[in-house]
Write an enzyme that holds these catalytic residues in place. Structure first.
Site, PDB file in Angstrom:
ATOM      1  N   LYS A 239      59.892   8.971  54.929  1.00  0.00           N
ATOM      2  CA  LYS A 239      59.674  10.318  55.447  1.00  0.00           C
ATOM      3  C   LYS A 239      59.611  11.340  54.307  1.00  0.00           C
ATOM      4  O   LYS A 239      60.293  11.194  53.290  1.00  0.00           O
ATOM      5  CB  LYS A 239      60.805  10.650  56.427  1.00  0.00           C
ATOM      6  CG  LYS A 239      60.622  11.916  57.239  1.00  0.00           C
ATOM      7  CD  LYS A 239      61.742  12.033  58.270  1.00  0.00           C
ATOM      8  CE  LYS A 239      61.761  13.364  58.973  1.00  0.00           C
ATOM      9  NZ  LYS A 239      62.853  13.461  59.964  1.00  0.00           N
TER      10      LYS A 239
ATOM     11  N   SER B  21      61.556  15.206  64.141  1.00  0.00           N
ATOM     12  CA  SER B  21      60.728  15.515  62.997  1.00  0.00           C
ATOM     13  C   SER B  21      60.152  14.269  62.324  1.00  0.00           C
ATOM     14  O   SER B  21      59.324  14.378  61.424  1.00  0.00           O
ATOM     15  CB  SER B  21      61.546  16.318  61.974  1.00  0.00           C
ATOM     16  OG  SER B  21      62.634  15.567  61.457  1.00  0.00           O
TER      17      SER B  21
ATOM     18  N   SER C  92      65.884  13.897  65.569  1.00  0.00           N
ATOM     19  CA  SER C  92      64.626  13.608  64.878  1.00  0.00           C
ATOM     20  C   SER C  92      64.292  12.140  64.706  1.00  0.00           C
ATOM     21  O   SER C  92      63.192  11.806  64.271  1.00  0.00           O
ATOM     22  CB  SER C  92      64.611  14.293  63.511  1.00  0.00           C
ATOM     23  OG  SER C  92      64.635  15.688  63.663  1.00  0.00           O
TER      24      SER C  92
END
Length: 477
Positions: free
Chosen positions: A81, A156, A180
Site C-alpha cells: 500500500k 483506504s 481500511s
C-alpha cells in the site's frame, strides 16, 4: 460514458484461480517457478490497469523479491500500500500534495511483511492519507470496484482490494485505522482481518498518534491465505505481550456465545440487504451450534462524535505538520476537500473538545472488553449499506454533505481500532445488484484465533461468492 462492468483476469495461466497458499506450494515443489507466477501477475495487472487504475506505482521491471527461499508465501506476487516505505519506491500516501522521491530505506513494518517471502510488484492506490472510505481523488480518476465499475471499492486499502478481487494478485498489503482493511474487503468480496493492536511491528505512522488506531494486514480471497500470512509474520517477530497465534488451519469444535449488534456507533440506519446478510450469518452460526444473542452497542453515545474529532485532529496534523512528519515535498495547497474540511473542523473549535474526546475514546477499550465477560464473538455489519456508487463519497463533494455521508456509511468499524481488538470482514452475501456484502466478526483483544476458526467454518458452510461466476449462481443477502 462506458456502462459499468465486472472486471477480472481469471484464466488458465500460471496463477489460474489459485490462492496464495497453493501458489506457494506449487513454487516450493517446483511445479511452478516464482518467475512464472510473477510474469503472470504482471500480465494480469497490465490487463486490468485501464479499468481499475489500482496501482500508484509500478515496479514490474524492478520488483522487490524476498531474500532466499524462506517464508510460507515464498514467490507469491503482491503489492504494498502507498503509505508504507519500500526502498526504491516512492510513498505518496494517495495525495496529490506529495511528490515523494524513492524511499532510501524500508519502513519499520516492511521487513516483517517481506519475511513472508512475497514478491512486491508495486504500490497500491489509496485515498489521501487514508481518510476517506472510497478510493477517490481530488483530480484523478477513481479506483472502481471490479464487481461493478460504477461503484466504490471502499478504502483506504482500495487499490489492494481491487487487484485481489480481480485476480491480478492473490494477496495484497492493507492497513486499517478506521476500517481500511475491512471496508474494502466487504466492498470487493474478500477476507479482511484487522489484527489486534501490536500483533505486528507498527508502521512508521503510528509513532506520532495520540491513540494508536492502525493495524497492518492483508486482503485475500481465502481464509487460509489470511491465516498463513499472519503465521508467516509471527515467525519473523512475535509480540510477547500477546498470546501466540500460530498457523490456524481450520474450524474448532468449540461452541461460542455470539453477540449480535445491528445498531451503529453513529446512529446510522442499516439497510435491509445488509440486515439480511447479518441475519443469514446468525442462522448459519446457530446451525453450527453457536448461540446468538442480540445486544446493545457497548460504548458511550458520544463515541461517533469523538472519533470524528480525533479524525479531524489527524487531518490537521497531516496538513500542518506533514512536511516534517510525512514528506518534505508536501504542498498543503493541493490537499483534497475532505482533508481540508476536517482541518477546518478542528481549527474552528473542534480542538477545544479534543482532550475530553481522547479521554472517552481511551475509555471505550474497557467498555468494549466488557462484552467478552459474557460473549466470545460479536457479529455486526462492516458498513451500514451496500457499497455506494462512485461519486457519492468523492472528496469533491461539499464537505458538510460528505462528512454526513461518511458517518452514515462507516458506522461500525472504528470501535475495534480504538479498542485495539481484532475484527474480520467476511463476504457472506451479494446484493440484488450483484455487489458483495461483508459481515464483521470481532473478538477480545489478542483472540484472532477464534475469528479465523469461525471464518473457516463459515467459508466451508457457505462458500464465498466468486467474481468469475454468474450472478444468478451466487448466494444473495
Amino acid at each position: 460514458m462506458t456502462a459499468p462492468t465486472r472486471v477480472h483476469t481469471f484464466t488458465d495461466d500460471a496463477l489460474a484461480d489459485h490462492d496464495a497458499v497453493e501458489l506457494a506450494r506449487l513454487i516450493r515443489t517446483g511445479e511452478l517457478s516464482a518467475a512464472e507466477a510473477e510474469a503472470a501477475a504482471v500480465a494480469r495487472m497490465r490487463q486490468v490497469a485501464p479499468a481499475l487504475r489500482a496501482l500508484a506505482y509500478e515496479a514490474y521491471d524492478a520488483p522487490r523479491r524476498a531474500d532466499g527461499d524462506g517464508g510460507l508465501l515464498h514467490g507469491v506476487p503482491t503489492v504494498l500500500k502507498d503509505n508504507t516505505h519500500l526502498r526504491g519506491m516512492p510513498t505518496n500516501h494517495g495525495s496529490d500534495a506529495i511528490r515523494a522521491l524513492p524511499a532510501k530505506r524500508d519502513g519499520r513494518y516492511t521487513e516483517q511483511f517481506l519475511s513472508a517471502g512475497v514478491t512486491v510488484l508495486g504500490k497500491s492506490r489509496m485515498p489521501e492519507f487514508g481518510f476517506n472510505a472510497s478510493t477517490e481523488f481530488r483530480s484523478a480518476p477513481p479506483t472502481p470496484n471490479p464487481w461493478n465499475t460504477g461503484h466504490s471499492v471502499g478504502a483506504s486499502s482500495g487499490g489492494s482490494a481491487a487487484l485481489v478481487a480481480a485476480g491480478a494478485v492473490p494477496i495484497a498489503h492493507a492497513n486499517d485505522g478506521g476500517g481500511s482493511i475491512r471496508i474494502p474487503a466487504a466492498a470487493a468480496g474478500l477476507v479482511g482481518l484487522k489484527p489486534s493492536r501490536g500483533r505486528h511491528i507498527a508502521g512508521d505512522t503510528t509513532r506520532t498518534l495520540p491513540i494508536d488506531i492502525i493495524s497492518e494486514g492483508v486482503v485475500t480471497r481465502t481464509v487460509r491465505d489470511t491465516a498463513t500470512f499472519h503465521a508467516a509474520l509471527e515467525r519473523s517477530w512475535r509480540n510477547p505481550a500477546l498470546p501466540p497465534l500460530g498457523l490456524v488451519e481450520g474450524p474448532a469444535r468449540r461452541r461460542l456465545r455470539v453477540a449480535m449488534i445491528v445498531e451503529s456507533v453513529t446512529d446510522a440506519v442499516v439497510d435491509t440487504q445488509t440486515k439480511a446478510a447479518i441475519e443469514r450469518t446468525a442462522t448459519l452460526l446457530e446451525e453450527q451450534g453457536h448461540s446468538v444473542e442480540p445486544i446493545s452497542i457497548p460504548v458511550d453515545a458520544r463515541f461517533g462524535d469523538d472519533f470524528v474529532r480525533y479524525w479531524s485532529m489527524l487531518a490537521f496534523l497531516a496538513g500542518n505538520l506533514g512536511r516534517l512528519t510525512i514528506d518534505p515535498s508536501l504542498d498543503a495547497s493541493l490537499l483534497d476537500g475532505l482533508t481540508n474540511g476536517l482541518r477546518r473542523r478542528f481549527t474552528s473549535g473542534g480542538w477545544r473538545a479534543t482532550p475530553a474526546a481522547l479521554l472517552r475514546l481511551r475509555g471505550a477499550t474497557a467498555a468494549y472488553a466488557s462484552v467478552f465477560d459474557h460473549h466470545d464473538v460479536i457479529l455486526c455489519p462492516v458498513v451500514a449499506g451496500v457499497t455506494p456508487p462512485l461519486g457519492e463519497l468523492s472528496p469533491t463533494v461539499p464537505f458538510d454533505e460528505l462528512i454526513e455521508r461518511l458517518l452514515r456509511h462507516v458506522a461500525f468499524t472504528p470501535l475495534q481500532n480504538v479498542s485495539g481488538a481484532p475484527a474480520i470482514s467476511l463476504p457472506m452475501a451479494l446484493s440484488e445488484e450483484g455487489l458483495p456484502i461483508g459481515v464483521q466478526l470481532s473478538a477480545a483483544y489478542g483472540d484472532e484465533r477464534t475469528l479465523l476458526e469461525l471464518a473457516y467454518a463459515l467459508e466451508e458452510q457457505s462458500p464465498w461468492p466468486r467474481i468469475q461466476d454468474r450472478i444468478q449462481d451466487q448466494p444473495t443477502g
